[in-house]
Design a protein around this motif. Structure first.
Motif, PDB file in Angstrom:
ATOM      1  N   ALA A  66       0.819  -1.216   0.000  1.00 26.64           N
ATOM      2  CA  ALA A  66       0.000   0.000   0.000  1.00 26.64           C
ATOM      3  C   ALA A  66       0.853   1.267   0.000  1.00 26.64           C
ATOM      4  O   ALA A  66       0.365   2.337  -0.371  1.00 26.64           O
ATOM      5  CB  ALA A  66      -0.928  -0.001   1.215  1.00 26.64           C
ATOM      6  N   ASP A  67       2.124   1.173   0.397  1.00 31.17           N
ATOM      7  CA  ASP A  67       2.996   2.357   0.411  1.00 31.17           C
ATOM      8  C   ASP A  67       3.761   2.533  -0.897  1.00 31.17           C
ATOM      9  O   ASP A  67       3.654   3.557  -1.553  1.00 31.17           O
ATOM     10  CB  ASP A  67       3.986   2.280   1.569  1.00 31.17           C
ATOM     11  CG  ASP A  67       3.445   2.867   2.850  1.00 31.17           C
ATOM     12  OD1 ASP A  67       2.333   3.426   2.849  1.00 31.17           O
ATOM     13  OD2 ASP A  67       4.137   2.753   3.887  1.00 31.17           O
ATOM     14  N   CYS A  68       4.549   1.510  -1.255  1.00 33.77           N
ATOM     15  CA  CYS A  68       5.446   1.675  -2.407  1.00 33.77           C
ATOM     16  C   CYS A  68       4.904   1.070  -3.699  1.00 33.77           C
ATOM     17  O   CYS A  68       5.453   1.311  -4.770  1.00 33.77           O
ATOM     18  CB  CYS A  68       6.822   1.083  -2.093  1.00 33.77           C
ATOM     19  SG  CYS A  68       6.838  -0.725  -1.960  1.00 33.77           S
ATOM     20  N   GLY A  69       3.852   0.247  -3.606  1.00 27.32           N
ATOM     21  CA  GLY A  69       3.247  -0.334  -4.798  1.00 27.32           C
ATOM     22  C   GLY A  69       3.945  -1.563  -5.354  1.00 27.32           C
ATOM     23  O   GLY A  69       3.543  -2.097  -6.387  1.00 27.32           O
ATOM     24  N   LYS A  70       5.008  -2.024  -4.676  1.00 28.34           N
ATOM     25  CA  LYS A  70       5.720  -3.214  -5.145  1.00 28.34           C
ATOM     26  C   LYS A  70       4.924  -4.476  -4.821  1.00 28.34           C
ATOM     27  O   LYS A  70       4.249  -4.541  -3.803  1.00 28.34           O
ATOM     28  CB  LYS A  70       7.098  -3.336  -4.474  1.00 28.34           C
ATOM     29  CG  LYS A  70       8.098  -2.285  -4.892  1.00 28.34           C
ATOM     30  CD  LYS A  70       9.516  -2.594  -4.441  1.00 28.34           C
ATOM     31  CE  LYS A  70       9.635  -2.883  -2.975  1.00 28.34           C
ATOM     32  NZ  LYS A  70      11.013  -2.970  -2.492  1.00 28.34           N
ATOM     33  N   PRO A  71       5.024  -5.496  -5.690  1.00 31.33           N
ATOM     34  CA  PRO A  71       4.398  -6.777  -5.363  1.00 31.33           C
ATOM     35  C   PRO A  71       5.150  -7.436  -4.200  1.00 31.33           C
ATOM     36  O   PRO A  71       6.363  -7.258  -4.056  1.00 31.33           O
ATOM     37  CB  PRO A  71       4.534  -7.592  -6.643  1.00 31.33           C
ATOM     38  CG  PRO A  71       5.571  -6.924  -7.457  1.00 31.33           C
ATOM     39  CD  PRO A  71       5.670  -5.499  -6.999  1.00 31.33           C
ATOM     40  N   CYS A  72       4.418  -8.144  -3.365  1.00 34.64           N
ATOM     41  CA  CYS A  72       5.038  -8.828  -2.231  1.00 34.64           C
ATOM     42  C   CYS A  72       4.239 -10.085  -1.906  1.00 34.64           C
ATOM     43  O   CYS A  72       3.170 -10.315  -2.466  1.00 34.64           O
ATOM     44  CB  CYS A  72       5.122  -7.903  -1.010  1.00 34.64           C
ATOM     45  SG  CYS A  72       3.546  -7.232  -0.466  1.00 34.64           S
ATOM     46  N   LYS A  73       4.772 -10.907  -1.025  1.00 35.86           N
ATOM     47  CA  LYS A  73       4.100 -12.125  -0.569  1.00 35.86           C
ATOM     48  C   LYS A  73       3.862 -11.978   0.928  1.00 35.86           C
ATOM     49  O   LYS A  73       4.718 -11.493   1.662  1.00 35.86           O
ATOM     50  CB  LYS A  73       4.972 -13.345  -0.830  1.00 35.86           C
ATOM     51  CG  LYS A  73       5.265 -13.553  -2.305  1.00 35.86           C
ATOM     52  CD  LYS A  73       4.859 -14.920  -2.721  1.00 35.86           C
ATOM     53  CE  LYS A  73       5.184 -15.129  -4.189  1.00 35.86           C
ATOM     54  NZ  LYS A  73       4.058 -15.596  -4.927  1.00 35.86           N
TER      55      LYS A  73
ATOM     56  N   GLU B 157       9.831  -4.183   3.797  1.00 29.94           N
ATOM     57  CA  GLU B 157      10.601  -2.944   3.968  1.00 29.94           C
ATOM     58  C   GLU B 157       9.718  -1.819   4.499  1.00 29.94           C
ATOM     59  O   GLU B 157      10.081  -1.123   5.450  1.00 29.94           O
ATOM     60  CB  GLU B 157      11.247  -2.537   2.653  1.00 29.94           C
ATOM     61  CG  GLU B 157      12.325  -3.479   2.179  1.00 29.94           C
ATOM     62  CD  GLU B 157      12.796  -3.168   0.769  1.00 29.94           C
ATOM     63  OE1 GLU B 157      12.400  -2.121   0.207  1.00 29.94           O
ATOM     64  OE2 GLU B 157      13.562  -3.971   0.229  1.00 29.94           O
ATOM     65  N   CYS B 158       8.551  -1.632   3.885  1.00 30.26           N
ATOM     66  CA  CYS B 158       7.641  -0.567   4.322  1.00 30.26           C
ATOM     67  C   CYS B 158       7.060  -0.866   5.703  1.00 30.26           C
ATOM     68  O   CYS B 158       6.875   0.045   6.508  1.00 30.26           O
ATOM     69  CB  CYS B 158       6.528  -0.366   3.297  1.00 30.26           C
ATOM     70  SG  CYS B 158       7.119   0.339   1.731  1.00 30.26           S
ATOM     71  N   PHE B 159       6.801  -2.136   5.976  1.00 28.49           N
ATOM     72  CA  PHE B 159       6.293  -2.517   7.287  1.00 28.49           C
ATOM     73  C   PHE B 159       7.320  -2.158   8.372  1.00 28.49           C
ATOM     74  O   PHE B 159       6.970  -1.595   9.413  1.00 28.49           O
ATOM     75  CB  PHE B 159       5.967  -4.010   7.335  1.00 28.49           C
ATOM     76  CG  PHE B 159       5.394  -4.459   8.640  1.00 28.49           C
ATOM     77  CD1 PHE B 159       4.057  -4.254   8.926  1.00 28.49           C
ATOM     78  CD2 PHE B 159       6.185  -5.090   9.588  1.00 28.49           C
ATOM     79  CE1 PHE B 159       3.500  -4.652  10.144  1.00 28.49           C
ATOM     80  CE2 PHE B 159       5.654  -5.501  10.788  1.00 28.49           C
ATOM     81  CZ  PHE B 159       4.305  -5.284  11.056  1.00 28.49           C
ATOM     82  N   ALA B 160       8.601  -2.458   8.091  1.00 32.45           N
ATOM     83  CA  ALA B 160       9.660  -2.143   9.062  1.00 32.45           C
ATOM     84  C   ALA B 160       9.770  -0.628   9.274  1.00 32.45           C
ATOM     85  O   ALA B 160       9.945  -0.165  10.403  1.00 32.45           O
ATOM     86  CB  ALA B 160      10.989  -2.714   8.581  1.00 32.45           C
ATOM     87  N   LYS B 161       9.669   0.149   8.189  1.00 31.83           N
ATOM     88  CA  LYS B 161       9.730   1.617   8.309  1.00 31.83           C
ATOM     89  C   LYS B 161       8.605   2.135   9.179  1.00 31.83           C
ATOM     90  O   LYS B 161       8.799   2.992  10.038  1.00 31.83           O
ATOM     91  CB  LYS B 161       9.653   2.267   6.928  1.00 31.83           C
ATOM     92  CG  LYS B 161      10.890   2.136   6.092  1.00 31.83           C
ATOM     93  CD  LYS B 161      10.673   2.768   4.727  1.00 31.83           C
ATOM     94  CE  LYS B 161      11.754   2.410   3.768  1.00 31.83           C
ATOM     95  NZ  LYS B 161      11.482   2.885   2.405  1.00 31.83           N
TER      96      LYS B 161
ATOM     97  N   TYR C  15       1.507  -4.196   3.565  1.00 34.23           N
ATOM     98  CA  TYR C  15       2.804  -3.576   3.323  1.00 34.23           C
ATOM     99  C   TYR C  15       3.862  -4.636   3.055  1.00 34.23           C
ATOM    100  O   TYR C  15       3.838  -5.712   3.656  1.00 34.23           O
ATOM    101  CB  TYR C  15       3.235  -2.734   4.537  1.00 34.23           C
ATOM    102  CG  TYR C  15       2.222  -1.671   4.899  1.00 34.23           C
ATOM    103  CD1 TYR C  15       2.096  -0.520   4.138  1.00 34.23           C
ATOM    104  CD2 TYR C  15       1.375  -1.826   5.991  1.00 34.23           C
ATOM    105  CE1 TYR C  15       1.157   0.453   4.454  1.00 34.23           C
ATOM    106  CE2 TYR C  15       0.434  -0.867   6.320  1.00 34.23           C
ATOM    107  CZ  TYR C  15       0.332   0.268   5.539  1.00 34.23           C
ATOM    108  OH  TYR C  15      -0.597   1.230   5.856  1.00 34.23           O
ATOM    109  N   CYS C  16       4.818  -4.311   2.184  1.00 33.47           N
ATOM    110  CA  CYS C  16       5.962  -5.192   1.983  1.00 33.47           C
ATOM    111  C   CYS C  16       6.812  -5.145   3.257  1.00 33.47           C
ATOM    112  O   CYS C  16       6.604  -4.292   4.129  1.00 33.47           O
ATOM    113  CB  CYS C  16       6.778  -4.750   0.760  1.00 33.47           C
ATOM    114  SG  CYS C  16       7.625  -3.160   0.926  1.00 33.47           S
TER     115      CYS C  16
END
Length: 85
Positions: free
Chosen positions: A54-61, A76-80, A73-74
């Motif tokens: 939802a933050d950076c728009g990258k696909p994630c699992k 990386e964004c979750f950690a931020k 959130y991916c």
């Protein structure tokens, strides 16, 4: 009462520790069998779902099925976000 135990993973054959705390938790929950898989093998067996951050728009699992009701959130964004809280 409980002491750490070394067990062998039935999947990969590597040794892992079944800690005293984990043993106590198992006993409190009425679980009678010791774990058979190490953490890495347990994690690999879990079903993963495709999502878009939802933050950076990258696909994630992710380990849960996104319903669309809450943002996903991916890592990386979750950690931020976690560090900002």
């Amino acid at each position: 009462m409980y002491e750490d135990k070394t067990l062998v993973c039935v999947t990969c054959g590597k040794e892992f520790t079944f800690t005293a705390g984990e043993q106590e938790f198992y006993a409190q929950k009425g679980l009678e069998h010791e774990p058979k898989h190490c953490k890495a093998c347990k994690d690999a067996r879990r079903e993963k779902y495709d999502a878009v951050c939802a933050d950076c728009g990258k696909p994630c699992k992710v380990n849960f099925k996104p319903t669309g009701e809450r943002p996903v959130y991916c890592s990386e964004c979750f950690a931020k976000r976690k560090n900002q809280a």
